[in-house]
Design a protein around this motif. Sequence first.
Motif: not given
Length: 487
Positions: A241-243, A425-433, A435-440
């Motif tokens: 959830t943090e950078p 799976v990655i979209q689920g991580w982004a949905k849960n906050g 921030v390190n996967v947005v550019h992915y």
Amino acid sequence: NAAFDTAKVYFKAGHEALRSTGWEGDYSTMLDLCSDGANACFLTGDFVSMNDLIDEVLSKDIDTKEKYRVSEIKVKSLLTVGKVNESIDAALDFRRQLGLPAPQKKSASKFTITREYIRVKKLLKDKTAEDIANLPELDDELYEMGQRMNEHLATSVYLVEPTMLPLVIFQSVTTSLKHGLSPTSSPAFARLGLLLCGPFGKPHEGREMAKAAELIVEQPGMRRITSKTIFVAQSFCYHWTEPLQDTVTPLLEGCQKGLEIGDTDSACSCLVVRSYCLYFTGRPLESIQEELEATIEVMTQLRQDARKLRIVILLATVKKLRGIDTEAGDEKMDSLLATAAATGNFSLAAFVNSMKLEVFVIFQQWEEAIELVQKSGNVRLALTSAFNTVRYTFLQTLTYFKAAQTASGKKRKQMKKCGKTTLKVIQGWAKNGNVNVVHYLYILDAELAVLNGKNNKAKKSFSAAITTSSRNGFLQDRALAHELASA
């Protein structure tokens, strides 16, 4: 380790002075000399003398509790030199000698894990981090010994039998909730956070457990566990959830605190994760190589063989990307894979394969990449909750889409389906906050658009990926996005 070097000399002198009549004439002093002497030998890398002292105590017909200190050193030392399965066996055996329950050394089913998780949830109820940190102190020596063995077990099973990890964690948390807090409670709750952040997909609940762990450390008598708590919380919880960049400084502090208190295992673990974070966040390769080479020297001196292998893997990767000693690096990686296969060390194999995939993707060797992905097994399980597994999942998805772009017919559909599955799976991580996967996601959206023939959308997504990766500090991913966009 200068203080421990000096202590070792005195412990050995005292042991030699009492050797002939020590156990009969001054039993208590002899036990202390052997136990504390073994610890000093362990911390200074004198494993021969350490094992002699351990064996001397274990051979005596004394109470099991009195063998605890040397038994713990034995467990730790076996892990340190890479004998992970032997370390697990020793820890499980000692728990059973104490009369405490111990999980079986085998894969745990999803049903068993879920059942035990529900039991822990019922015990936790609605407790906040503050509620947990204010639990009474554990005052039962037997349970404390069992908790410390579970602490070492958690580290070991993560490497070779990751499905056992939840059971060890649940057992430790349950003991803390029922019988009170001890120093081992801090990493236990941090590891519960690890499970919640990763496999259970509840990162905000996981952060609360990591916070509880940090609050426990602040209490009197908990200093010895500071480094390990920092390691677990920063390596497996906060990056959800943090950078990722925010973990670099705390991990260095965790290393320093570990060295100060003699917890070289946790200190070196912090160094390993920090090194990978520096790489993932785009530190210049030349700078990383210099730091890795210095780190290897330190770990060699501290006899941290198992942890050193993780640094060796990263160093081989960095040198490969720089075009230095590439053949020797390839041979080392293949040798480590053979070692992992021979010892059943799934974590080691996952580290190697994830970094091999890193090289294939950066050099855009897509045939080699898809071949690796298809034979690597469940890397997300083997590297549970670490950022490495997040990175691998991104590279895995990208590889599937690239394979689909050059395939046709049934194979094209299969590769696209696999890519869309891991993309979710990655979209689920982004949905849960996360921030390190947005550019992915922007990069993957662009490649999926290319696959679907939507070139305008691909161009916009690549542009967004470049902007986002630059803004968030993932400089090597900005370069990757540029290269993919121009391919």
